[in-house]
Write an enzyme that holds these catalytic residues in place. Sequence first.
Site, PDB file in Angstrom:
ATOM      1  N   GLY A  90       0.898 100.780  19.611  1.00  0.00           N
ATOM      2  CA  GLY A  90      -0.289 101.348  19.495  1.00  0.00           C
ATOM      3  C   GLY A  90      -1.388 100.894  18.491  1.00  0.00           C
ATOM      4  N   CYS A  91      -1.303 100.041  17.640  1.00  0.00           N
ATOM      5  CA  CYS A  91      -1.761  99.353  16.266  1.00  0.00           C
ATOM      6  C   CYS A  91      -2.396  98.215  16.779  1.00  0.00           C
ATOM      7  CB  CYS A  91      -0.974  99.566  14.916  1.00  0.00           C
ATOM      8  SG  CYS A  91      -0.851 100.953  14.249  1.00  0.00           S
ATOM      9  N   THR A  92      -1.440  97.339  17.363  1.00  0.00           N
ATOM     10  CA  THR A  92      -1.859  96.160  18.062  1.00  0.00           C
ATOM     11  C   THR A  92      -2.600  96.081  19.178  1.00  0.00           C
ATOM     12  OG1 THR A  92      -0.113  95.231  17.098  1.00  0.00           O
ATOM     13  CG2 THR A  92      -1.372  94.015  19.113  1.00  0.00           C
ATOM     14  N   ALA A 150      -5.906  97.238  17.069  1.00  0.00           N
ATOM     15  CA  ALA A 150      -6.773  96.459  16.167  1.00  0.00           C
ATOM     16  C   ALA A 150      -7.458  95.271  17.326  1.00  0.00           C
ATOM     17  CB  ALA A 150      -5.895  95.375  15.453  1.00  0.00           C
TER      18      ALA A 150
END
Length: 151
Positions: A45-47, A50
Amino acid sequence: MALKVGDTVPHFSGIDSNGNAFDTQDYFGKKWLVVYFYPKDDTPGCTTQACSFRDAYQDFTDLGAEVIGVSSDGVTSHVKFQSKFQLPFILLADTKKTIRRLFGVPNDLLGFVEGRATYVIGLDQKVHYIFDSISGSGHMERALAFLKKKV
């Protein structure tokens, strides 16, 4: 106490992924800031989050905004994450969660995962927009749409 739309963002500082000092005084009154909080470097999710900011980074800078990602990961983790995904914006290492507490970003998933939220801060140092969602998608799109209407 969580920051709300209309609140003045207090001065904050940190260390970026290059090990350099970051200070909001260098930005307040000069650029819009898009500050997004995320749980952990190099997770799915963070990738997604970003990389969406990476892909639209030029759109943000064209509107006079700087993008800043904040997580409790350290500088070494940020360097790897930034390099792996060619992230052109600032990542702040908030290892003591000082900035997270300053903004009042709560934990998600029964308190086990650090929350995900995006703040758009104006030249006047006030919060103009907040998007709070555990999902890694939607943050960039909503922040960019808001800026396009305001700038």
